[in-house]
Design a protein around this motif. Structure first.
Motif, mmCIF file in Angstrom:
data_model
loop_
_atom_site.group_PDB
_atom_site.id
_atom_site.type_symbol
_atom_site.label_atom_id
_atom_site.label_comp_id
_atom_site.label_asym_id
_atom_site.label_seq_id
_atom_site.Cartn_x
_atom_site.Cartn_y
_atom_site.Cartn_z
ATOM 1 N N LYS A 59 5.994 8.058 -0.850
ATOM 2 C CA LYS A 59 5.859 7.569 -2.225
ATOM 3 C C LYS A 59 5.835 6.040 -2.253
ATOM 4 C CE LYS A 59 7.946 10.941 -5.268
ATOM 5 N NZ LYS A 59 9.198 11.235 -5.997
ATOM 6 N N GLN A 60 6.698 5.425 -1.464
ATOM 7 C CA GLN A 60 6.728 3.961 -1.412
ATOM 8 C C GLN A 60 5.422 3.407 -0.844
ATOM 9 O OE1 GLN A 60 10.370 2.183 0.222
ATOM 10 N NE2 GLN A 60 11.319 4.200 0.004
ATOM 11 N N ALA A 61 4.938 4.019 0.232
ATOM 12 C CA ALA A 61 3.681 3.567 0.838
ATOM 13 C C ALA A 61 2.526 3.712 -0.144
ATOM 14 C CB ALA A 61 3.397 4.350 2.124
ATOM 15 N N ILE A 62 2.498 4.826 -0.861
ATOM 16 C CA ILE A 62 1.422 5.078 -1.819
ATOM 17 C C ILE A 62 1.488 4.078 -2.967
ATOM 18 C CG2 ILE A 62 0.603 6.753 -3.533
ATOM 19 C CD1 ILE A 62 1.557 8.945 -1.456
ATOM 20 N N ARG A 63 2.701 3.752 -3.419
ATOM 21 C CA ARG A 63 2.831 2.755 -4.491
ATOM 22 C C ARG A 63 2.256 1.410 -4.065
ATOM 23 N NH1 ARG A 63 8.334 3.665 -4.820
ATOM 24 N NH2 ARG A 63 8.498 5.736 -5.689
ATOM 25 N N LEU A 64 2.463 1.044 -2.805
ATOM 26 C CA LEU A 64 1.986 -0.253 -2.310
ATOM 27 C C LEU A 64 0.495 -0.250 -1.999
ATOM 28 C CD1 LEU A 64 4.935 -1.198 0.066
ATOM 29 C CD2 LEU A 64 4.389 -2.231 -2.154
ATOM 30 N N SER A 65 -0.022 0.904 -1.604
ATOM 31 C CA SER A 65 -1.425 0.985 -1.211
ATOM 32 C C SER A 65 -1.995 2.332 -1.659
ATOM 33 C CB SER A 65 -1.536 0.807 0.309
ATOM 34 O OG SER A 65 -2.872 0.737 0.703
ATOM 35 N N PRO A 66 -2.273 2.470 -2.947
ATOM 36 C CA PRO A 66 -2.624 3.775 -3.519
ATOM 37 C C PRO A 66 -3.858 4.452 -2.930
ATOM 38 C CG PRO A 66 -2.416 2.109 -5.246
ATOM 39 C CD PRO A 66 -2.257 1.421 -3.941
ATOM 40 N N LEU A 67 -4.771 3.709 -2.393
ATOM 41 C CA LEU A 67 -6.008 4.312 -1.890
ATOM 42 C C LEU A 67 -5.981 4.606 -0.393
ATOM 43 C CD1 LEU A 67 -8.551 2.130 -3.898
ATOM 44 C CD2 LEU A 67 -7.593 4.364 -4.496
ATOM 45 N N SER A 68 -4.878 4.296 0.262
ATOM 46 C CA SER A 68 -4.845 4.385 1.722
ATOM 47 C C SER A 68 -4.273 5.673 2.285
ATOM 48 C CB SER A 68 -4.028 3.220 2.290
ATOM 49 O OG SER A 68 -4.640 2.001 1.966
ATOM 50 N N TYR A 69 -3.534 6.413 1.498
ATOM 51 C CA TYR A 69 -2.794 7.545 2.062
ATOM 52 C C TYR A 69 -3.086 8.822 1.280
ATOM 53 C CZ TYR A 69 -0.571 3.661 4.340
ATOM 54 O OH TYR A 69 -0.363 2.519 5.061
ATOM 55 N N ASN A 70 -4.344 9.240 1.283
ATOM 56 C CA ASN A 70 -4.764 10.410 0.505
ATOM 57 C C ASN A 70 -4.070 11.695 0.937
ATOM 58 O OD1 ASN A 70 -6.494 8.904 -1.101
ATOM 59 N ND2 ASN A 70 -8.191 9.150 0.335
#
Length: 86
Positions: A59-70
Motif C-alpha cells: 500500500k505504501q509503495a502504491i501510494r508513492l508510485s501508483p502506476l508501478s505496481y499493478n
C-alpha cells in the motif's frame, strides 16, 4: 538467513530515503513469499501475519508510485475485498 539480511538492507534504505517505493515493494515481496511458505507448512496464522505486512508495505509503495505496481495493487484489492487477511 538471506531474507532477514535483505530486509535489514531495505529498512536501512528506507531510513535514508523513506520515499523509496522500490524498497517498500521489495519488503512486501519478501513478506508475501514468507506468507506463502508459512501457508504451505500449514501455519495459517503466521501466513496471515506475513500477508498483512506485505499488504501494508505494498500500500505504501502504491501510494508513492501508483502506476508501478499493478500486480501488487490487484493483490491488495483482492485480499481486502475478500477479507482473506482478517
Amino acid at each position: 538467513g538471506k531474507h532477514a539480511r535483505a530486509l535489514e538492507y531495505y529498512y536501512q534504505a528506507l531510513e535514508r530515503n523513506p520515499l523509496m517505493p522500490q524498497a517498500l515493494n521489495n519488503i512486501a515481496v519478501i513478506y508475501h513469499y514468507q506468507g506463502e511458505q508459512a501457508l504451505e507448512q500449514g501455519d495459517t496464522q503466521l501466513s496471515k501475519n506475513f500477508f498483512a505486512k506485505a499488504r501494508e508495505y505494498w500500500k505504501q509503495a502504491i501510494r508513492l508510485s501508483p502506476l508501478s505496481y499493478n500486480e501488487a495493487y490487484n493483490w491488495v484489492s483482492l485480499t481486502e475485498n475478500e477479507n482473506l487477511l482478517n
